[in-house]
Write an enzyme that holds these catalytic residues in place. Structure first.
Site, PDB file in Angstrom:
ATOM      1  N   LEU A 160       0.872  -1.168   0.000  1.00  0.00           N
ATOM      2  CA  LEU A 160       0.000   0.000   0.000  1.00  0.00           C
ATOM      3  C   LEU A 160       0.914   1.224   0.000  1.00  0.00           C
ATOM      4  O   LEU A 160       2.014   1.173   0.559  1.00  0.00           O
ATOM      5  CB  LEU A 160      -0.887   0.027   1.253  1.00  0.00           C
ATOM      6  CG  LEU A 160      -1.947  -1.064   1.385  1.00  0.00           C
ATOM      7  CD1 LEU A 160      -2.741  -0.883   2.675  1.00  0.00           C
ATOM      8  CD2 LEU A 160      -2.909  -1.056   0.200  1.00  0.00           C
ATOM      9  N   ASP A 161       0.459   2.323  -0.582  1.00  0.00           N
ATOM     10  CA  ASP A 161       1.246   3.556  -0.568  1.00  0.00           C
ATOM     11  C   ASP A 161       1.428   4.018   0.875  1.00  0.00           C
ATOM     12  O   ASP A 161       0.639   3.657   1.761  1.00  0.00           O
ATOM     13  CB  ASP A 161       0.528   4.667  -1.350  1.00  0.00           C
ATOM     14  CG  ASP A 161       0.342   4.298  -2.812  1.00  0.00           C
ATOM     15  OD1 ASP A 161       1.130   3.489  -3.323  1.00  0.00           O
ATOM     16  OD2 ASP A 161      -0.610   4.822  -3.418  1.00  0.00           O
ATOM     17  N   LYS A 162       2.411   4.903   1.063  1.00  0.00           N
ATOM     18  CA  LYS A 162       2.694   5.402   2.417  1.00  0.00           C
ATOM     19  C   LYS A 162       1.451   6.064   3.032  1.00  0.00           C
ATOM     20  O   LYS A 162       1.196   5.933   4.237  1.00  0.00           O
ATOM     21  CB  LYS A 162       3.854   6.403   2.335  1.00  0.00           C
ATOM     22  CG  LYS A 162       4.418   6.815   3.650  1.00  0.00           C
ATOM     23  CD  LYS A 162       5.685   7.640   3.464  1.00  0.00           C
ATOM     24  CE  LYS A 162       6.169   8.148   4.808  1.00  0.00           C
ATOM     25  NZ  LYS A 162       7.371   8.958   4.691  1.00  0.00           N
ATOM     26  N   LYS A 175      -5.435   5.327  -7.417  1.00  0.00           N
ATOM     27  CA  LYS A 175      -5.235   6.762  -7.665  1.00  0.00           C
ATOM     28  C   LYS A 175      -5.187   7.052  -9.165  1.00  0.00           C
ATOM     29  O   LYS A 175      -5.775   8.018  -9.641  1.00  0.00           O
ATOM     30  CB  LYS A 175      -3.941   7.235  -6.987  1.00  0.00           C
ATOM     31  CG  LYS A 175      -4.045   7.221  -5.461  1.00  0.00           C
ATOM     32  CD  LYS A 175      -2.722   7.516  -4.798  1.00  0.00           C
ATOM     33  CE  LYS A 175      -2.834   7.379  -3.288  1.00  0.00           C
ATOM     34  NZ  LYS A 175      -1.548   7.295  -2.617  1.00  0.00           N
ATOM     35  N   HIS A 191       0.142   2.353  -7.707  1.00  0.00           N
ATOM     36  CA  HIS A 191      -0.801   3.480  -7.500  1.00  0.00           C
ATOM     37  C   HIS A 191      -2.121   3.267  -8.257  1.00  0.00           C
ATOM     38  O   HIS A 191      -2.698   4.224  -8.786  1.00  0.00           O
ATOM     39  CB  HIS A 191      -0.199   4.797  -7.992  1.00  0.00           C
ATOM     40  CG  HIS A 191       0.943   5.309  -7.167  1.00  0.00           C
ATOM     41  ND1 HIS A 191       1.093   5.048  -5.827  1.00  0.00           N
ATOM     42  CD2 HIS A 191       1.984   6.104  -7.508  1.00  0.00           C
ATOM     43  CE1 HIS A 191       2.204   5.649  -5.397  1.00  0.00           C
ATOM     44  NE2 HIS A 191       2.755   6.279  -6.386  1.00  0.00           N
TER      45      HIS A 191
END
Ligand code: URA
Length: 234
Positions: A104-106, A190, A187
């Site tokens: 998962l992204d930060k 997004k 990503h």
């Protein structure tokens, strides 16, 4: 399975082999209540009860962990600057070889699957396995009806990459949707929202395959995934 006691303690307690040998010398390890005197001793993982510092070590070939990742933590085994998901684990869940299966992204929150089972992780992450990942997505602008067909047909994201068909579920809040994907491009959520002219302001993963994020886990907390849950993964 028959296994040497020092190997068993090292693997199951997440300590090194030499630390396990030291623990044995210090009489901190028992098998069926009897203090272990030699690191060469073998035990039967099916029958024997091993304790380390008075606490039973339940034998598991592999470890499967659900973490509710908070914002600001990175999905990596180590990082120079930021805290990693592995650093959030309590000592009783730590073992050598653990890694996050999928990232998962930060700034994304929610369900991270952590394991030391490389084969299972590989299968789970393969797009061929079609393991669903479900997200709660908060948007900058209200969602539009047209997203449904665009995502169902496989949206093309920046760079010309075509996504697999995805399902969007609208909620009562016109800036919040649930999105179900079968793959994990970089990503992806997004970039999918960007492709339809919107922007993600908050993202949380709430399900992987048949395993839902446990609502009792507050951000930063982790628990072991049960055998029954693993059976529901695919
Ligand atoms: N899609 C994203 O854009 N970010 C994530 O962290 C997960 C899926």
């Amino acid at each position: 399975m028959n296994i040497r006691i020092d190997k068993f303690v090292s693997e199951q307690a997440g300590i090194t082999r030499s630390e396990a040998k030291t623990a044995i010398k210090k009489k901190q390890v028992t098998i069926n209540g009897n203090i272990v005197k030699s690191a060469n001793l073998k035990l039967d993982t099916e029958k024997d009860i091993v304790a380390y510092n008075g606490k039973e070590l339940i034998y598991r070939e592999f470890m499967y962990i659900m973490l509710n990742k908070p914002d600001g933590v990175v999905c990596a085994t180590r990082d120079e600057l930021s805290e990693t998901v592995l650093q959030l684990l309590p000592p009783e869940l730590i073992r050598k070889g653990l890694f996050p299966a999928g990232r998962l992204d930060k700034d994304t929150e929610g369900f991270v699957f952590i394991t030391d089972d490389g084969a299972l992780a590989h299968k789970m992450l393969s797009p061929k396995s079609h393991v669903e990942k479900e997200y709660i997505v908060t948007l900058e602008k209200p969602y539009e009806e047209k997203y449904k067909d665009i995502f169902a047909n496989g949206v093309t994201i920046d760079g010309g990459e075509k996504c697999m068909p995805a399902t969007i579920i609208f909620t009562d809040d016109n800036k919040v949707v649930r999105l179900i994907l079968h793959e994990g491009k970089y990503h992806q959520v997004k970039r999918m929202m960007q492709a339809v002219g919107n922007k993600v302001t908050h993202l949380k993963r709430i399900r992987i395959g048949g395993i839902k994020l446990d609502e009792a886990l507050s951000p930063g907390k982790a628990r072991e995934i049960t055998r029954e849950e693993i059976d529901r993964l695919y």
